[in-house]
Enzyme design. Structure first.
Site, mmCIF file in Angstrom:
data_model
loop_
_atom_site.group_PDB
_atom_site.id
_atom_site.type_symbol
_atom_site.label_atom_id
_atom_site.label_comp_id
_atom_site.label_asym_id
_atom_site.label_seq_id
_atom_site.Cartn_x
_atom_site.Cartn_y
_atom_site.Cartn_z
ATOM 1 N N ASP A 93 0.835 -1.304 -0.110
ATOM 2 C CA ASP A 93 0.126 0.040 0.092
ATOM 3 C C ASP A 93 0.735 1.404 0.066
ATOM 4 O O ASP A 93 2.046 1.166 0.101
ATOM 5 C CB ASP A 93 -0.997 -0.093 1.176
ATOM 6 C CG ASP A 93 -2.326 0.453 0.670
ATOM 7 O OD1 ASP A 93 -2.336 1.471 -0.093
ATOM 8 O OD2 ASP A 93 -3.278 0.082 1.589
ATOM 9 N N GLY A 137 14.954 -4.248 5.725
ATOM 10 C CA GLY A 137 15.828 -4.884 4.803
ATOM 11 C C GLY A 137 16.980 -5.513 5.464
ATOM 12 O O GLY A 137 17.455 -5.130 6.515
ATOM 13 N N GLU A 166 5.914 -1.885 11.989
ATOM 14 C CA GLU A 166 7.379 -2.103 11.420
ATOM 15 C C GLU A 166 7.783 -3.471 11.832
ATOM 16 O O GLU A 166 7.749 -3.812 13.269
ATOM 17 C CB GLU A 166 8.344 -0.940 11.956
ATOM 18 C CG GLU A 166 8.195 0.581 11.723
ATOM 19 C CD GLU A 166 8.973 0.777 10.445
ATOM 20 O OE1 GLU A 166 9.918 0.157 10.060
ATOM 21 O OE2 GLU A 166 8.528 1.963 9.738
#
Length: 328
Positions: A192, A217, A240
């Site tokens: 999104d 990442g 998160e």
């Protein structure tokens, strides 16, 4: 040497093209005729690619923009395999996620092999001229037209950014979001608006990564595993997930849940504490643990935790709306 303003193209392997080699648009930092990797003439299998990449990594201080031949070919083949979904940085085998560190090495080596260069397209500004970016990784969509997008089978809304070597499966919807190198987004998933998918992160099938959510990442340290969001998960807005946390199948993270490797994930029903893993079909919200008393005996500050408020089975998860699951 060709001027940076002069048009040219470079070629990369396209194993799915049945005898064809895709031609990509010009990159200013690749000189015309320096190299062209053709999968039809490449005899290296995956094990050989890994061996070349591992050996190159061990002597990476000698690898640079002038490096040609086997090392460059192997790195480009690895990145192209990631880009097309034929290779992946992490995969579940026998119930455990295994990370292929050599593919992370290939991504890191590519930064040494390619120099940064201006990337046009930032728009023209009166009195200032054309705006540009400056990077060494091309867009996944560089040179794509309608046929390439139709073949790929996903939607890419204007202003989404996907860097080359990220795989986007058919049926994915990309709102204005960011997907970094080596990541994988599987079929039926929506990323999104303003959500970010970090380098090498693995997003499963039929997930929803809500607005502004961050999926961390990992390229370094090499020993670290990527963040994994398994199939059929919902990640709430502004949540998160970082530091290699695995969110198992069918789980729901409420808005604003933050998970790192050291975050305590407490099952309210059992008291069990999890680190780095959300068990399958968990419904997770933000919580607080009581803090230790201060030296003067007054109450100390509470500490953040995540709380599993309930566990649901696959059938219930499929039939129940997210809002209903989060009510208690």
């Amino acid at each position: 040497m060709v001027s940076a303003d002069r048009p040219y193209s470079y070629r990369l392997p396209c194993p799915s093209a049945v005898g064809d080699v895709d031609t990509f648009p010009p990159l200013p930092h690749v000189r015309h005729g320096d190299w062209a990797f053709d999968h039809r003439n490449n005899s290296m299998n995956t094990e050989q690619l890994q061996a070349v990449v591992d050996a190159a990594w061990d002597k990476r201080d000698t690898v640079g923009t002038g490096t040609r031949g086997e090392i460059r070919d192997a790195v480009e083949a690895a990145l192209d395999g990631l880009d097309k979904g034929e290779l992946r940085v992490a995969e579940k085998a026998a119930g455990q996620w295994q990370t292929r560190q050599w593919l992370k090495k290939a991504v890191l080596l590519s930064f040494r092999l390619n120099d940064s260069a201006p990337i046009p397209g930032g728009g023209r500004f009166e009195g200032a001229g054309e705006s540009a970016w400056y990077d060494k990784v091309p867009s996944k969509f560089a040179g794509w037209g309608a046929n390439r997008f139709k073949d790929a089978g996903f939607r890419a809304v204007p202003n989404c950014v996907v860097r080359r070597s990220a795989y986007i499966a058919p049926g994915v919807v990309l709102m204005p979001c960011f997907v970094n190198v080596g990541a994988r987004v599987d079929s039926g998933t929506m990323i999104d608006t303003w959500a970010t998918v970090g380098s090498c992160a693995q997003i499963g099938k039929n997930c929803h990564i809500s607005g502004g959510a961050g999926i961390g990442g990992v390229l370094e340290p090499l020993q670290a595993g990527p963040v994994v969001i398994e199939d059929n998960c919902f990640i709430g807005a502004r949540a998160e997930v970082a530091e290699g946390v695995i969110v198992e199948e069918g789980s729901v993270l409420s808005m604003g849940v933050y998970l790192g490797a050291s975050t305590k994930i407490i099952d309210r029903a059992t008291g069990q504490v999890h680190y780095g893993r959300v068990p399958a079909y968990s419904v997770v919200v933000s919580g607080t643990l009581p803090g230790k008393p201060l030296p003067d005996g007054s109450p100390g500050p509470g500490l953040y935790c995540a709380v599993i408020v309930k566990r649901v089975d696959e059938k219930t998860r499929a039939k129940t709306s997210i809002n209903e699951l989060l009510r208690d």
